[in-house]
Motif scaffolding. Structure first.
Motif, mmCIF file in Angstrom:
data_model
loop_
_atom_site.group_PDB
_atom_site.id
_atom_site.type_symbol
_atom_site.label_atom_id
_atom_site.label_comp_id
_atom_site.label_asym_id
_atom_site.label_seq_id
_atom_site.Cartn_x
_atom_site.Cartn_y
_atom_site.Cartn_z
ATOM 1 N N SER A 120 -68.778 -55.058 -7.846
ATOM 2 C CA SER A 120 -69.123 -53.707 -7.385
ATOM 3 C C SER A 120 -69.487 -52.805 -8.551
ATOM 4 C CB SER A 120 -67.956 -53.115 -6.597
ATOM 5 O OG SER A 120 -67.676 -53.882 -5.455
ATOM 6 N N THR A 121 -68.762 -52.928 -9.648
ATOM 7 C CA THR A 121 -69.057 -52.115 -10.827
ATOM 8 C C THR A 121 -70.428 -52.456 -11.399
ATOM 9 O OG1 THR A 121 -66.704 -51.953 -11.357
ATOM 10 C CG2 THR A 121 -68.250 -51.484 -13.129
ATOM 11 N N CYS A 122 -70.742 -53.743 -11.472
ATOM 12 C CA CYS A 122 -72.046 -54.158 -12.000
ATOM 13 C C CYS A 122 -73.190 -53.618 -11.142
ATOM 14 C CB CYS A 122 -72.116 -55.676 -12.075
ATOM 15 S SG CYS A 122 -70.999 -56.414 -13.286
ATOM 16 N N THR A 142 -73.061 -51.029 -9.099
ATOM 17 C CA THR A 142 -73.054 -49.564 -9.114
ATOM 18 C C THR A 142 -73.769 -49.003 -10.328
ATOM 19 O OG1 THR A 142 -70.988 -49.490 -7.873
ATOM 20 C CG2 THR A 142 -71.554 -47.538 -9.155
ATOM 21 N N TYR A 143 -73.531 -49.597 -11.482
ATOM 22 C CA TYR A 143 -74.082 -49.048 -12.721
ATOM 23 C C TYR A 143 -75.329 -49.797 -13.191
ATOM 24 C CZ TYR A 143 -69.756 -46.480 -12.675
ATOM 25 O OH TYR A 143 -68.726 -45.654 -12.296
ATOM 26 N N THR A 155 -66.369 -44.646 -5.268
ATOM 27 C CA THR A 155 -67.742 -44.668 -5.776
ATOM 28 C C THR A 155 -68.310 -46.072 -5.865
ATOM 29 O OG1 THR A 155 -67.386 -42.625 -7.028
ATOM 30 C CG2 THR A 155 -69.208 -44.029 -7.722
ATOM 31 N N ASN A 156 -67.590 -46.975 -6.520
ATOM 32 C CA ASN A 156 -68.116 -48.330 -6.704
ATOM 33 C C ASN A 156 -68.303 -49.052 -5.377
ATOM 34 O OD1 ASN A 156 -67.833 -47.666 -9.358
ATOM 35 N ND2 ASN A 156 -66.495 -49.348 -9.903
ATOM 36 N N SER A 163 -72.152 -49.945 -3.871
ATOM 37 C CA SER A 163 -72.455 -51.376 -3.827
ATOM 38 C C SER A 163 -72.429 -51.952 -2.428
ATOM 39 C CB SER A 163 -71.455 -52.141 -4.699
ATOM 40 O OG SER A 163 -70.135 -52.014 -4.195
ATOM 41 N N ASP A 202 -72.560 -38.165 -7.174
ATOM 42 C CA ASP A 202 -71.170 -38.583 -6.992
ATOM 43 C C ASP A 202 -70.272 -37.382 -6.702
ATOM 44 O OD1 ASP A 202 -69.127 -40.598 -6.986
ATOM 45 O OD2 ASP A 202 -68.478 -39.850 -8.929
#
Length: 339
Positions: A100-102, A104-105, A182-183, A187, A232
């Motif tokens: 999810s972090t990958c 998201t960013y 957020t993440n 995602s 955000d």
């Protein structure tokens, strides 16, 4: 007596059709792919890694769900702690959080690459002007620069989002985090694709404005950061929230994000930070709490889980509008400089 001399008979040589030339991919699309093949390889490797990780986590999802269920049913905290440490739910939760972090960013990496390599480096080195002298118009050059990575980003990010949702349904939903985090939010829907496309457009525009790789990368990163943080911060304001009063305000709906909770005193004063009587189970308990605290009413403003898709679509629309404006600005700037 005649002798053989070994000479070939005179006359025209027999006709031999020329061998067909080996097929070589050509065209502006192939040129873009070949020129940025390193980025293509990195994107492909990252996508394959994400796909493999999500498929594997989907496979361990039932084990994670069973382990979480055993933990919740346990009467001993020590046993629950052992289950948490040894069961698949921990790997499942950490794996989903990492993916999810990958996703998201991803916007930041795309914006930096677009600003530095897609347009900035080619304008700085003169490669772009060389292409413009070889029957490729500047507008067509920029269109290919944006269209090819846009198609790849859309397809790859959409695949990661769909596989992510598939993986979350296989395991325990409580382990993947609330939908409003957020993440998880970015995602889990089309807004992830919109963020990637917005980063691409902002990076390309930064490269055209600055015409140098490193400054364009820094400017694109800054623009992506500002856009990401603003959305955000105001995400939950993009769709009208729901407000309940009375006893219903004390029992928050499951999965809802509470934005504001308060109470009204006997003097009519509104206390927006009061959490008094929250979680009371019965009318009798609520009556005693109200009498003891001197309150007359309660209210809660929240975003229910059913607002996930409206919020996704509104934010996606805003991001696509930003991408469209940045793309239009890039074409206008290029046309003015090459006119």
């Amino acid at each position: 007596m005649s002798t053989l001399t070994g000479r070939r008979p005179s006359g025209p040589a027999p006709y031999r059709p020329p061998r067909p030339a080996p097929y070589r991919p050509s065209g502006l699309t192939w040129t873009v792919l070949r020129l940025h093949r390193t980025a293509l390889y990195v994107w492909g490797a990252a996508l394959l890694t994400v796909v493999a990780a999500l498929i594997w986590m989907h496979a361990i999802g039932p084990d994670a769900r069973a382990a979480a269920g055993d933990c919740a049913a346990s009467d001993f905290l020590a046993d629950c702690g052992i289950i948490r440490e040894t069961a698949a739910d921990k790997i499942y939760a950490y794996g989903l959080a990492l993916v999810s972090t990958c996703v998201t960013y991803l916007m930041y990496a795309v914006a930096v690459w677009a600003g530095a390599a897609l347009t900035g480096r080619e304008l700085e080195s003169g490669t772009a002007r060389l292409a413009w002298t070889q029957s490729v118009t500047p507008a067509r050059w920029l269109a290919a620069k944006l269209a090819v990575p846009a198609v790849l980003l859309t397809a790859g990010t959409a695949l990661a989002v769909l596989l992510g949702d598939w993986t979350r349904r296989a395991g325990n939903g409580e382990l993947s985090g609330g939908w409003f985090i957020t993440n998880v939010f970015i995602s889990s829907g089309p807004v992830a694709v919109a963020y990637a496309l917005a980063g691409l457009a902002l990076g390309a525009l930064a490269g055209l404005v600055l015409r140098r790789a490193l400054p364009a990368a820094a400017a694109a990163l800054a623009a992506a950061y500002v856009l990401h943080e603003v959305l955000d911060r105001f995400r939950m304001s993009l769709w009208p929230a729901e407000t309940t009063t009375g006893r219903a305000a004390l029992q928050f709906p499951h999965g809802a994000l509470v934005l504001e909770h308060g109470a009204v005193t006997g003097d009519g004063e509104r206390l927006s930070t009061s959490m008094a009587c929250v979680g009371t189970d019965s009318a009798a308990a609520l009556g005693k709490c109200v009498e003891r605290s001197g309150l007359t009413d309660f209210w809660t403003t929240y975003q229910p889980e059913s607002h996930f898709w409206p919020l996704q679509l509104v934010e996606s629309g805003l991001l696509l509008a930003v991408a469209g404006l940045a793309t239009a600005a890039a074409f206008a700037l290029l046309r003015r400089r090459t006119a």
